[in-house]
Design a protein around this motif. Structure first.
Motif, PDB file in Angstrom:
ATOM      1  N   ILE A  41       0.838  -1.205   0.000  1.00 53.63           N
ATOM      2  CA  ILE A  41       0.000   0.000   0.000  1.00 53.63           C
ATOM      3  C   ILE A  41       0.873   1.255   0.000  1.00 53.63           C
ATOM      4  O   ILE A  41       0.619   2.212  -0.722  1.00 53.63           O
ATOM      5  CB  ILE A  41      -0.935   0.032   1.238  1.00 53.63           C
ATOM      6  N   LEU A  42       1.915   1.244   0.824  1.00 53.79           N
ATOM      7  CA  LEU A  42       2.745   2.438   0.992  1.00 53.79           C
ATOM      8  C   LEU A  42       3.715   2.669  -0.152  1.00 53.79           C
ATOM      9  O   LEU A  42       4.140   3.801  -0.383  1.00 53.79           O
ATOM     10  CB  LEU A  42       3.517   2.354   2.308  1.00 53.79           C
ATOM     11  N   ALA A  43       4.081   1.614  -0.860  1.00 52.00           N
ATOM     12  CA  ALA A  43       5.057   1.761  -1.944  1.00 52.00           C
ATOM     13  C   ALA A  43       4.611   0.981  -3.173  1.00 52.00           C
ATOM     14  O   ALA A  43       5.276   0.044  -3.593  1.00 52.00           O
ATOM     15  CB  ALA A  43       6.423   1.287  -1.474  1.00 52.00           C
ATOM     16  N   ALA A  48       3.312   7.912  -8.928  1.00 53.25           N
ATOM     17  CA  ALA A  48       2.369   9.018  -9.064  1.00 53.25           C
ATOM     18  C   ALA A  48       1.135   8.786  -8.207  1.00 53.25           C
ATOM     19  O   ALA A  48       0.564   9.721  -7.655  1.00 53.25           O
ATOM     20  CB  ALA A  48       1.978   9.196 -10.527  1.00 53.25           C
ATOM     21  N   GLU A  49       0.743   7.525  -8.071  1.00 50.15           N
ATOM     22  CA  GLU A  49      -0.427   7.196  -7.256  1.00 50.15           C
ATOM     23  C   GLU A  49      -0.193   7.599  -5.804  1.00 50.15           C
ATOM     24  O   GLU A  49      -1.076   8.108  -5.138  1.00 50.15           O
ATOM     25  CB  GLU A  49      -0.714   5.701  -7.355  1.00 50.15           C
ATOM     26  N   VAL A  50       1.012   7.365  -5.293  1.00 54.46           N
ATOM     27  CA  VAL A  50       1.334   7.715  -3.912  1.00 54.46           C
ATOM     28  C   VAL A  50       1.427   9.225  -3.764  1.00 54.46           C
ATOM     29  O   VAL A  50       0.927   9.800  -2.810  1.00 54.46           O
ATOM     30  CB  VAL A  50       2.656   7.052  -3.468  1.00 54.46           C
ATOM     31  N   ASP A  51       2.074   9.910  -4.715  1.00 57.03           N
ATOM     32  CA  ASP A  51       2.258  11.353  -4.624  1.00 57.03           C
ATOM     33  C   ASP A  51       0.939  12.104  -4.616  1.00 57.03           C
ATOM     34  O   ASP A  51       0.804  13.128  -3.965  1.00 57.03           O
ATOM     35  CB  ASP A  51       3.134  11.851  -5.781  1.00 57.03           C
ATOM     36  N   ASP A  52      -0.054  11.629  -5.368  1.00 55.31           N
ATOM     37  CA  ASP A  52      -1.334  12.317  -5.491  1.00 55.31           C
ATOM     38  C   ASP A  52      -2.323  11.942  -4.386  1.00 55.31           C
ATOM     39  O   ASP A  52      -3.345  12.610  -4.232  1.00 55.31           O
ATOM     40  CB  ASP A  52      -1.976  12.012  -6.850  1.00 55.31           C
ATOM     41  N   ALA A  53      -2.051  10.902  -3.654  1.00 53.66           N
ATOM     42  CA  ALA A  53      -3.006  10.409  -2.662  1.00 53.66           C
ATOM     43  C   ALA A  53      -2.935  11.240  -1.380  1.00 53.66           C
ATOM     44  O   ALA A  53      -1.880  11.739  -0.993  1.00 53.66           O
ATOM     45  CB  ALA A  53      -2.714   8.948  -2.336  1.00 53.66           C
ATOM     46  N   ASP A  54      -4.080  11.374  -0.739  1.00 55.26           N
ATOM     47  CA  ASP A  54      -4.159  12.025   0.567  1.00 55.26           C
ATOM     48  C   ASP A  54      -3.438  11.118   1.571  1.00 55.26           C
ATOM     49  O   ASP A  54      -3.767   9.930   1.684  1.00 55.26           O
ATOM     50  CB  ASP A  54      -5.629  12.192   0.944  1.00 55.26           C
ATOM     51  N   PRO A  55      -2.448  11.641   2.305  1.00 58.77           N
ATOM     52  CA  PRO A  55      -1.698  10.789   3.248  1.00 58.77           C
ATOM     53  C   PRO A  55      -2.584  10.084   4.260  1.00 58.77           C
ATOM     54  O   PRO A  55      -2.301   8.962   4.652  1.00 58.77           O
ATOM     55  CB  PRO A  55      -0.748  11.763   3.943  1.00 58.77           C
ATOM     56  N   ARG A  56      -3.676  10.723   4.680  1.00 61.70           N
ATOM     57  CA  ARG A  56      -4.576  10.073   5.642  1.00 61.70           C
ATOM     58  C   ARG A  56      -5.245   8.854   5.025  1.00 61.70           C
ATOM     59  O   ARG A  56      -5.432   7.837   5.690  1.00 61.70           O
ATOM     60  CB  ARG A  56      -5.632  11.057   6.135  1.00 61.70           C
ATOM     61  N   VAL A  58      -3.978   7.025   2.552  1.00 63.23           N
ATOM     62  CA  VAL A  58      -2.940   6.003   2.400  1.00 63.23           C
ATOM     63  C   VAL A  58      -2.700   5.312   3.735  1.00 63.23           C
ATOM     64  O   VAL A  58      -2.618   4.081   3.809  1.00 63.23           O
ATOM     65  CB  VAL A  58      -1.636   6.613   1.839  1.00 63.23           C
ATOM     66  N   ASN A  59      -2.610   6.080   4.826  1.00 67.85           N
ATOM     67  CA  ASN A  59      -2.408   5.491   6.150  1.00 67.85           C
ATOM     68  C   ASN A  59      -3.580   4.608   6.551  1.00 67.85           C
ATOM     69  O   ASN A  59      -3.389   3.537   7.135  1.00 67.85           O
ATOM     70  CB  ASN A  59      -2.188   6.582   7.194  1.00 67.85           C
ATOM     71  N   ALA A  60      -4.796   5.036   6.234  1.00 68.32           N
ATOM     72  CA  ALA A  60      -5.975   4.228   6.560  1.00 68.32           C
ATOM     73  C   ALA A  60      -5.955   2.917   5.785  1.00 68.32           C
ATOM     74  O   ALA A  60      -6.228   1.844   6.347  1.00 68.32           O
ATOM     75  CB  ALA A  60      -7.254   5.015   6.261  1.00 68.32           C
ATOM     76  N   ARG A  61      -5.626   2.984   4.491  1.00 70.01           N
ATOM     77  CA  ARG A  61      -5.558   1.754   3.694  1.00 70.01           C
ATOM     78  C   ARG A  61      -4.462   0.831   4.217  1.00 70.01           C
ATOM     79  O   ARG A  61      -4.624  -0.396   4.231  1.00 70.01           O
ATOM     80  CB  ARG A  61      -5.335   2.100   2.225  1.00 70.01           C
ATOM     81  N   ALA A  62      -3.344   1.396   4.656  1.00 70.36           N
ATOM     82  CA  ALA A  62      -2.264   0.573   5.206  1.00 70.36           C
ATOM     83  C   ALA A  62      -2.706  -0.099   6.504  1.00 70.36           C
ATOM     84  O   ALA A  62      -2.414  -1.274   6.736  1.00 70.36           O
ATOM     85  CB  ALA A  62      -1.010   1.419   5.431  1.00 70.36           C
ATOM     86  N   SER A  63      -3.432   0.630   7.344  1.00 75.07           N
ATOM     87  CA  SER A  63      -3.940   0.046   8.594  1.00 75.07           C
ATOM     88  C   SER A  63      -4.908  -1.093   8.318  1.00 75.07           C
ATOM     89  O   SER A  63      -4.851  -2.144   8.960  1.00 75.07           O
ATOM     90  CB  SER A  63      -4.632   1.120   9.442  1.00 75.07           C
ATOM     91  N   VAL A  64      -5.794  -0.887   7.358  1.00 72.81           N
ATOM     92  CA  VAL A  64      -6.751  -1.937   6.990  1.00 72.81           C
ATOM     93  C   VAL A  64      -6.001  -3.157   6.457  1.00 72.81           C
ATOM     94  O   VAL A  64      -6.329  -4.302   6.810  1.00 72.81           O
ATOM     95  CB  VAL A  64      -7.775  -1.412   5.960  1.00 72.81           C
ATOM     96  N   ALA A  65      -4.980  -2.934   5.646  1.00 75.40           N
ATOM     97  CA  ALA A  65      -4.196  -4.052   5.094  1.00 75.40           C
ATOM     98  C   ALA A  65      -3.532  -4.846   6.213  1.00 75.40           C
ATOM     99  O   ALA A  65      -3.499  -6.082   6.182  1.00 75.40           O
ATOM    100  CB  ALA A  65      -3.146  -3.538   4.111  1.00 75.40           C
TER     101      ALA A  65
END
Length: 146
Positions: A41-43, A48-56, A58-65
């Motif tokens: 999720i984080l990498a 470009a997908e990571v750069d454009d994403a809202d950090p919150r 991305v963090n939520a998706r990482a927590s769910v994963a």
């Protein structure tokens, strides 16, 4: 102090009224596999997908994963979980994911199963080094670098 009180075998968790699961203690292997899910999720391959994403987000998706990966590996059996017709369903990665889509269940598993495992990993020895790399109570054994 690091407490070596890990559960030695499966144990039951009451999640919501009428639903409980039997889980294996979180193992090193399970945590490493869960970290891989978080890393995906984080990498991801497309930067470009990571750069454009809202950090919150991305963090939520990482927590769910992380929670999903640990629960897929840890849940052995359950009671009170059924299909749309009320028939009991077997534990599988797909049904675990469906169970985790129910917010109160996700929240309970995160709080009762995942968070305690993460806290155990974060416990530190009472004599942990300071940020400077020396123990606060111990004197330096070598002169500081010039």
């Amino acid at each position: 102090m690091l407490k070596l009180d890990r559960q030695s075998g499966p144990f039951w968790l009451d999640l919501v009224p009428g639903v409980r699961v039997e889980v294996e203690p979180v193992s090193v292997a399970s945590m490493l596999i869960a970290r891989e899910a978080v890393a995906a999720i984080l990498a991801p391959g497309d930067e470009a997908e990571v750069d454009d994403a809202d950090p919150r987000e991305v963090n939520a998706r990482a927590s769910v994963a992380l929670v999903r990966a640990l629960c897929r590996r840890g849940i052995r059996q359950w009671e009170g979980v059924g299909d749309a017709d009320g028939n009991p369903v077997a534990v599988s990665p797909e049904t675990v994911d469906m169970l985790l889509d129910v917010w109160p269940v996700y929240d309970a598993l995160d709080g009762l199963y995942v968070t305690p495992a993460l806290r155990r990993g974060a416990e530190k020895n009472a004599s942990a080094s300071s940020l400077a790399g020396i123990s606060a109570a111990a004197p330096r054994t070598a002169p500081p670098a010039a």
